[in-house]
Structure formats: C-alpha cells, structure tokens
Design a protein around this motif. Structure first.
Motif, PDB file in Angstrom:
ATOM      1  N   ILE A  75       6.484   9.342 -10.387  1.00  0.00           N
ATOM      2  CA  ILE A  75       5.227   9.122 -10.787  1.00  0.00           C
ATOM      3  C   ILE A  75       4.818   7.842 -10.861  1.00  0.00           C
ATOM      4  CG2 ILE A  75       3.619   9.641 -12.883  1.00  0.00           C
ATOM      5  CD1 ILE A  75       5.548  11.864 -13.686  1.00  0.00           C
ATOM      6  N   SER A  76       3.709   7.429 -10.358  1.00  0.00           N
ATOM      7  CA  SER A  76       3.198   6.040 -10.218  1.00  0.00           C
ATOM      8  C   SER A  76       1.569   6.109 -10.203  1.00  0.00           C
ATOM      9  CB  SER A  76       3.819   5.461  -9.008  1.00  0.00           C
ATOM     10  OG  SER A  76       3.178   5.955  -7.854  1.00  0.00           O
ATOM     11  N   THR A  77       1.247   4.723 -10.191  1.00  0.00           N
ATOM     12  CA  THR A  77      -0.306   4.784  -9.870  1.00  0.00           C
ATOM     13  C   THR A  77      -0.917   4.769  -8.474  1.00  0.00           C
ATOM     14  OG1 THR A  77      -0.153   2.376  -9.780  1.00  0.00           O
ATOM     15  CG2 THR A  77      -0.484   3.320 -11.945  1.00  0.00           C
ATOM     16  N   ASP A  78       0.182   5.157  -7.384  1.00  0.00           N
ATOM     17  CA  ASP A  78      -0.313   5.192  -6.049  1.00  0.00           C
ATOM     18  C   ASP A  78      -1.621   6.289  -5.679  1.00  0.00           C
ATOM     19  OD1 ASP A  78       1.525   3.180  -5.745  1.00  0.00           O
ATOM     20  OD2 ASP A  78       2.956   4.460  -4.774  1.00  0.00           O
ATOM     21  N   GLU A  79      -1.124   7.545  -6.160  1.00  0.00           N
ATOM     22  CA  GLU A  79      -2.413   8.528  -6.092  1.00  0.00           C
ATOM     23  C   GLU A  79      -3.668   7.959  -6.518  1.00  0.00           C
ATOM     24  OE1 GLU A  79      -2.173  11.061  -3.884  1.00  0.00           O
ATOM     25  OE2 GLU A  79      -0.192  10.108  -3.610  1.00  0.00           O
ATOM     26  N   MET A  80      -3.555   7.550  -7.792  1.00  0.00           N
ATOM     27  CA  MET A  80      -4.634   6.933  -8.343  1.00  0.00           C
ATOM     28  C   MET A  80      -5.586   5.869  -7.532  1.00  0.00           C
ATOM     29  SD  MET A  80      -4.956   5.071 -12.010  1.00  0.00           S
ATOM     30  CE  MET A  80      -3.913   6.133 -12.722  1.00  0.00           C
ATOM     31  N   ALA A  81      -4.661   4.826  -6.821  1.00  0.00           N
ATOM     32  CA  ALA A  81      -5.059   3.886  -6.208  1.00  0.00           C
ATOM     33  C   ALA A  81      -5.826   4.377  -4.935  1.00  0.00           C
ATOM     34  CB  ALA A  81      -4.149   2.783  -5.849  1.00  0.00           C
ATOM     35  N   LYS A  82      -4.931   5.382  -4.116  1.00  0.00           N
ATOM     36  CA  LYS A  82      -5.354   6.030  -3.049  1.00  0.00           C
ATOM     37  C   LYS A  82      -6.820   6.682  -3.208  1.00  0.00           C
ATOM     38  CE  LYS A  82      -1.001   6.744  -1.066  1.00  0.00           C
ATOM     39  NZ  LYS A  82       0.026   7.736  -0.805  1.00  0.00           N
ATOM     40  N   ALA A  83      -6.992   7.305  -4.286  1.00  0.00           N
ATOM     41  CA  ALA A  83      -8.168   8.150  -4.643  1.00  0.00           C
ATOM     42  C   ALA A  83      -9.450   7.126  -4.886  1.00  0.00           C
ATOM     43  CB  ALA A  83      -8.182   8.970  -5.936  1.00  0.00           C
ATOM     44  N   ALA A  84      -9.111   5.945  -5.550  1.00  0.00           N
ATOM     45  CA  ALA A  84      -9.988   5.118  -5.737  1.00  0.00           C
ATOM     46  C   ALA A  84     -10.595   4.299  -4.533  1.00  0.00           C
ATOM     47  CB  ALA A  84      -9.649   3.922  -6.578  1.00  0.00           C
ATOM     48  N   VAL A  85      -9.767   3.899  -3.593  1.00  0.00           N
ATOM     49  CA  VAL A  85      -9.970   3.481  -2.046  1.00  0.00           C
ATOM     50  C   VAL A  85     -10.768   4.418  -1.381  1.00  0.00           C
ATOM     51  CG1 VAL A  85      -9.099   2.668  -0.188  1.00  0.00           C
ATOM     52  CG2 VAL A  85      -8.166   1.781  -2.358  1.00  0.00           C
ATOM     53  N   ALA A  86     -10.447   5.924  -1.359  1.00  0.00           N
ATOM     54  CA  ALA A  86     -11.281   6.862  -0.818  1.00  0.00           C
ATOM     55  C   ALA A  86     -12.498   7.067  -1.228  1.00  0.00           C
ATOM     56  CB  ALA A  86     -10.656   8.181  -0.706  1.00  0.00           C
ATOM     57  N   ALA A  87     -12.604   6.754  -2.315  1.00  0.00           N
ATOM     58  CA  ALA A  87     -14.259   6.832  -3.057  1.00  0.00           C
ATOM     59  C   ALA A  87     -14.959   5.400  -2.993  1.00  0.00           C
ATOM     60  CB  ALA A  87     -14.088   7.229  -4.544  1.00  0.00           C
ATOM     61  N   GLY A  88     -14.330   4.529  -2.194  1.00  0.00           N
ATOM     62  CA  GLY A  88     -15.090   3.240  -1.908  1.00  0.00           C
ATOM     63  C   GLY A  88     -14.894   2.151  -2.979  1.00  0.00           C
ATOM     64  N   GLY A  89     -13.740   2.266  -3.600  1.00  0.00           N
ATOM     65  CA  GLY A  89     -13.330   1.347  -4.562  1.00  0.00           C
ATOM     66  C   GLY A  89     -12.364   0.168  -3.963  1.00  0.00           C
ATOM     67  N   ARG A  90     -12.538  -0.995  -4.571  1.00  0.00           N
ATOM     68  CA  ARG A  90     -11.509  -2.238  -4.285  1.00  0.00           C
ATOM     69  C   ARG A  90     -10.343  -2.301  -5.204  1.00  0.00           C
ATOM     70  NH1 ARG A  90     -13.117  -6.461  -1.085  1.00  0.00           N
ATOM     71  NH2 ARG A  90     -12.387  -7.887  -2.790  1.00  0.00           N
ATOM     72  N   VAL A  91      -9.219  -1.885  -5.050  1.00  0.00           N
ATOM     73  CA  VAL A  91      -8.061  -1.739  -5.827  1.00  0.00           C
ATOM     74  C   VAL A  91      -7.242  -2.882  -5.431  1.00  0.00           C
ATOM     75  CG1 VAL A  91      -6.380  -0.468  -6.522  1.00  0.00           C
ATOM     76  CG2 VAL A  91      -8.328   0.615  -5.831  1.00  0.00           C
ATOM     77  N   HIS A  92      -6.495  -3.334  -6.552  1.00  0.00           N
ATOM     78  CA  HIS A  92      -5.613  -4.360  -6.812  1.00  0.00           C
ATOM     79  C   HIS A  92      -4.601  -3.849  -7.846  1.00  0.00           C
ATOM     80  CE1 HIS A  92      -8.782  -7.279  -5.320  1.00  0.00           C
ATOM     81  NE2 HIS A  92      -9.432  -6.700  -6.112  1.00  0.00           N
ATOM     82  N   GLN A  93      -3.446  -3.408  -7.249  1.00  0.00           N
ATOM     83  CA  GLN A  93      -2.343  -3.045  -8.101  1.00  0.00           C
ATOM     84  C   GLN A  93      -1.490  -4.044  -8.396  1.00  0.00           C
ATOM     85  OE1 GLN A  93      -1.617   0.540  -5.202  1.00  0.00           O
ATOM     86  NE2 GLN A  93      -0.673   1.364  -6.997  1.00  0.00           N
ATOM     87  N   VAL A  94      -1.272  -4.175  -9.775  1.00  0.00           N
ATOM     88  CA  VAL A  94      -0.247  -5.299 -10.257  1.00  0.00           C
ATOM     89  C   VAL A  94       0.946  -4.836 -10.879  1.00  0.00           C
ATOM     90  CG1 VAL A  94      -2.338  -6.882 -10.149  1.00  0.00           C
ATOM     91  CG2 VAL A  94      -1.668  -5.310 -12.426  1.00  0.00           C
ATOM     92  N   THR A  95       1.908  -5.593 -11.247  1.00  0.00           N
ATOM     93  CA  THR A  95       2.826  -5.435 -11.913  1.00  0.00           C
ATOM     94  C   THR A  95       3.157  -5.532 -13.179  1.00  0.00           C
ATOM     95  OG1 THR A  95       3.832  -7.529 -11.293  1.00  0.00           O
ATOM     96  CG2 THR A  95       4.303  -5.913  -9.739  1.00  0.00           C
ATOM     97  N   GLY A  96       2.032  -6.096 -13.807  1.00  0.00           N
ATOM     98  CA  GLY A  96       1.990  -6.448 -15.283  1.00  0.00           C
ATOM     99  C   GLY A  96       0.941  -7.169 -15.748  1.00  0.00           C
ATOM    100  N   LEU A  97       0.898  -7.507 -17.001  1.00  0.00           N
ATOM    101  CA  LEU A  97      -0.245  -8.115 -17.636  1.00  0.00           C
ATOM    102  C   LEU A  97      -0.293  -9.335 -16.964  1.00  0.00           C
ATOM    103  CD1 LEU A  97       0.285  -7.104 -21.393  1.00  0.00           C
ATOM    104  CD2 LEU A  97      -1.638  -6.195 -19.661  1.00  0.00           C
ATOM    105  N   GLY A  98       0.668 -10.265 -16.734  1.00  0.00           N
ATOM    106  CA  GLY A  98       0.742 -11.679 -16.327  1.00  0.00           C
ATOM    107  C   GLY A  98       0.084 -11.658 -15.030  1.00  0.00           C
ATOM    108  N   GLU A  99       0.404 -10.835 -14.100  1.00  0.00           N
ATOM    109  CA  GLU A  99      -0.182 -10.651 -12.574  1.00  0.00           C
ATOM    110  C   GLU A  99      -1.716 -10.224 -12.889  1.00  0.00           C
ATOM    111  OE1 GLU A  99       0.526  -8.974  -8.316  1.00  0.00           O
ATOM    112  OE2 GLU A  99       1.739  -8.292  -9.991  1.00  0.00           O
ATOM    113  N   ALA A 100      -1.907  -9.284 -13.542  1.00  0.00           N
ATOM    114  CA  ALA A 100      -3.491  -8.941 -13.811  1.00  0.00           C
ATOM    115  C   ALA A 100      -4.193 -10.183 -14.234  1.00  0.00           C
ATOM    116  CB  ALA A 100      -3.425  -7.974 -14.925  1.00  0.00           C
ATOM    117  N   GLU A 101      -3.838 -11.117 -15.235  1.00  0.00           N
ATOM    118  CA  GLU A 101      -4.660 -12.053 -15.827  1.00  0.00           C
ATOM    119  C   GLU A 101      -4.798 -12.993 -14.468  1.00  0.00           C
ATOM    120  OE1 GLU A 101      -4.080 -15.957 -18.421  1.00  0.00           O
ATOM    121  OE2 GLU A 101      -2.592 -14.411 -18.478  1.00  0.00           O
ATOM    122  N   GLY A 102      -3.771 -13.248 -13.681  1.00  0.00           N
ATOM    123  CA  GLY A 102      -3.975 -14.368 -12.484  1.00  0.00           C
ATOM    124  C   GLY A 102      -4.956 -13.527 -11.472  1.00  0.00           C
TER     125      GLY A 102
END
Length: 472
Positions: free
Chosen positions: A408-435
C-alpha cells in the motif's frame, strides 16, 4: 479521524462514577472534549497520552493532571478508566485497571451519560463529513442559551467543549467505530452518508444501516434532502412511529429549503425558507458551499428545538470557524496558507472548491493521506479529487494503527491524479514537502495543507520561508 481498529464496544448499562475519571489517550479529540467538560463540572480528571501537545497543555491549564506516556503508576485510584477505539487492548493502564477491578468505560458511554443527565435536551450531529463544524455552529447559534457541547474539532481559541448552564446538550457522534448507536438523542442530525472507514465497514450499505439505527433512536431526525446517502437513510426511517423527520437543503420539497447561495471569498450568504415558509438570510463566515449547508443544518436543528429564527441567524453570523477546517494559518509575501482536515474524496473536492473562491491565483495542495485501509480503498478516488488543484504535493501515508500495509502506497493516488490532469509531486516527508512548496509558490497563490496528521505543521515553516524571501 484516526484510523480505528475493528473493535467491539460493550454495551454500557451501568451508571459510571465520573468524579475521578482517568482518560487513556486524553489528547484525542473526543477524549479531550470529555475531559474538559468533566473538569469544568468539578471532577478530578487525570489522563495520559504518548506525547504532550497543545491540546494537553490546554487541559492542564483547565485543571487536568496529565502524564506523558502510559504506565500503571498513573492510576491514582480513579473512579473509572476511560478508553477510546484507538487504544490497544493490551495497553498497560487498561490491563492494570482490569486487574485491580476498576470500572472501565468506552468514551461513548461517558458521553451518553453526560448527555442524559440533568434533563437537558440533547442533539447529536452525525455524518461522514462536516459534523465537527456543524456541532460548533449549533453551539454558536445557541450561544445566548449557554448550551453544553462536546465536539471533534476545536474553536480557533482551542476550546472543543463547554459545560454550560443551559438546558441543551450538543455532541458530535462518531460513526467510525459504530459507537454512534449508543446515543438516544432528542434530535439526531444527519448531514450525509458516504462509504468511509473501510477498516470497519464493508460498503456504503453498512454505513447507511448504522445511521438508520442512530436515527431510529431519536425523537426527531434533521436530515439532508440533498445527499444521496442521507436520503437513503430517510427512506428507511420515514413513517416510523415516534420519529419526526425534518429535511433541509437545496432540493425541492425540503422542509427548510435553501433558495439561494451567494459566495464572496470567506463569506457566504444563504437565503432559505423556514419551516413555516418565512424567508431567512444566514451569513456564514467560513468558506465553501458545503459549510453554508452545514449552517443550514444547524439552523434547522435550532428551529426543531424551538429557538427563535432571528436569534439563530445572529448566532451563526458570529461563528468564525474551527481549527483545521478551511482555517487561515497566515499570509506572507502574497501567499496565503489554509488548513484543511479533508481526508475523504468528497471532502477533498469540497475544500478545493472552497479554496478556489479564496484566491485569484493558483491552488497548491499538500495532502497527507490518513490510514492504510482508507488509502488502499479510496486512494484512486482521492487522486481524482486532488486533480482540481493546480499543483499537488503528496506526502506518505500517516497512520497511528499497526496494520498490515504491504503493497500500500500513494502510487495509485498519484496515478489517478495525473490521469485526471493533475501535476503531482510525491515526497518522502515534511522536510522535502517544504522545499517543494517553496519552489512552486509565487505571490497570489493559496497553499492548502490537507489531511488529519502532521501536515498542518508545515504552515508556520512555509510562512517563515516566504517572509525570509521578502527580507533577503
């Protein structure tokens, strides 16, 4: 809400001695509300939690005795030990209480007793989405009557409960562990019914069945005429002897019918027809059409209680929101940051639609999915909903419950968002998200921190980063 285990909550028939309660996991939203209410009534409240938080600090200031961590030494002859559905059965304090013969009660049993004491009129607000906001809205609407209330979200000043002198008790009901069926309210409010909590429910039909049982235990059901799940519940209970049904919403034929909604930034004006057809205007100072309809639900419940329409409208007009429900964290260098508790596809869509009304710039959402079971079952739908944002930053799954999470991961979520036209940035944690967010945003953008875990902690960091950019 926290991902719960599938638990069996025993029926609580015995009257509890609440003079010296000890709460295991006192920092939880539902537990802290009960602790606050009891300490305001004069009880000697103690509790423990894994970590100290703003919530536990508020409780200490109110007079509670709180320990960090769980240990048998924390039990100082309590009259009852209170647990919630997220507490493990082998918790040290629960085990010690059993061995010592101390009474043990689920939080729902405590809430039910408080609700039934004193001959007060009781209201329980339920639904898959919006119940914390609506509970607080109704408390505000009845503010001049000093109601008691216990919610699942805190007002902007940190308060999530109050022991009032009035004759009304308002509570939020939790369907996640089915404990909502333990209540016998005078008024049951049902906002909506979606498939959620897949760790506890097989499908939407099971959820509807639980809400049906909740409704049948009440004297009056105030229910959405718009939501399909709520309508299904209404069809199951309408006509039952002893149950009055009052509908609200935009649908033709609703008893309290919305005839117009006008949104402008954080405010929404709602025109409605009261139970007798009289026109009423509500001013709602929290963004989103869904929150406007939550206010209509609170208004309808107040009218069922016999409260004056003008008084209710005035009380709702003074409501400023609760923490993490489209609440403004701050602004810096033209960028605004809002907190959202949304963690279900329907709620994600509603809050993103609300965010669009708050800015002429782009919407950048940072989403932290909650719970392995929910992510596995609803991840693709979450991704599709997130695609409404201009930029999507996805954090790893946050869970406080030990479950099998292999594969279980966020991969399916990311794929669905991209398929619906979204621009996705998967990150490993809060520190990377901030950057990542720092590199994405520009003046005029709105950053929406979405989820029930730690994502809201990014707010201060993002604002500080923007402020430092201005100074450099």
């Amino acid at each position: 809400m926290t991902e719960t285990k599938h638990v069996q909550i025993p029926v609580g028939n015995d009257r509890l001695d609440l003079s010296r309660p000890h709460f295991v996991g006192i920092g939880g939203v539902g537990m802290s509300a009960l602790a606050r209410m009891l300490v305001e009534q004069g009880a000697q409240v103690s509790g423990s939690d894994l970590n100290t938080t703003d919530v536990t600090e508020h409780l200490v200031a109110a007079g509670c005795r709180i320990h960090a961590g769980h240990h048998v030494s924390h039990l100082k002859e309590p009259s009852v030990v209170v647990w919630s559905s997220v507490i493990a059965e082998d918790n040290l304090e629960l085990a010690a209480a059993r061995s010592a013969g101390i009474a043990i009660a689920h939080r729902s049993h405590v809430l039910a007793q408080l609700m039934n004491d004193g001959g007060r009129r009781s209201v329980v607000v339920a639904g898959t989405h919006g119940k914390s906001t609506t509970t607080a809205m109704l408390a505000a609407a009845l503010g001049q009557r000093d109601p008691s209330w216990a919610g699942g979200g805190a007002l902007l000043d940190g308060t999530n409960a109050h022991h009032g002198a009035g004759d009304v008790f308002i509570a939020e009901g939790d369907e996640s562990d089915r404990s909502i069926t333990h209540y016998r309210p005078g008024v049951a409010v049902l906002l909506n019914a979606d498939h959620d909590h897949p760790e506890n429910y097989v499908d939407l039909a099971e959820t509807i069945a639980v809400f049906r049982d909740f409704a049948l235990a009440a004297e009056t059901l105030v229910v959405s005429a718009d939501d399909p799940g709520a309508r299904a519940v209404t069809e199951l209970v309408r006509g039952r002897e002893g149950l009055r049904v009052v509908t609200f919403g935009q649908s033709k034929g609703a008893d309290v019918r919305v005839t117009g909604i006008e949104a402008a930034g954080p405010c929404t004006w709602v025109q409605l027809e009261d139970l007798d057809g009289t026109p009423v205007t509500l001013t709602v100072r929290v963004p989103g059409i869904h929150n406007a309809l939550n206010a209509v639900a609170a208004f309808a419940a107040g009218r069922v209680l016999g409260m004056d329409a003008v008084e209710l409208a005035a009380g709702l007009g003074g409501f400023e929101g609760i923490e993490r429900r489209m609440s403004l964290a701050g602004t810096a260098d033209g960028v605004s940051v809002y907190d959202s508790f949304a963690h279900h596809p329907t709620a994600i869509s509603a809050d993103l639609a609300a965010a669009r009304t708050l800015t002429t710039g782009r919407t950048v959402v940072v989403f932290e999915p909650r719970g392995w079971a929910r992510t596995a079952a609803l991840g693709a739908d979450m991704g599709h909903a997130l695609a409404a944002a201009d930029e999507i930053v996805v954090l790893p799954v946050y869970s406080t419950v030990s479950v099998l999470a292999a594969g279980i991961s966020t991969d399916e979520m990311a794929k669905a968002a991209v398929a619906a036209g979204g621009r996705v940035h998967q990150v490993t944690g809060l520190g990377e998200a901030e950057g990542v967010v720092a590199g994405l945003v520009r003046p005029g953008d709105l950053v929406l921190l979405m989820g029930t875990g730690d994502v809201n902690s990014l707010g201060a960091r993002i604002l500080a980063h923007r402020a430092a950019t201005v100074l450099s």
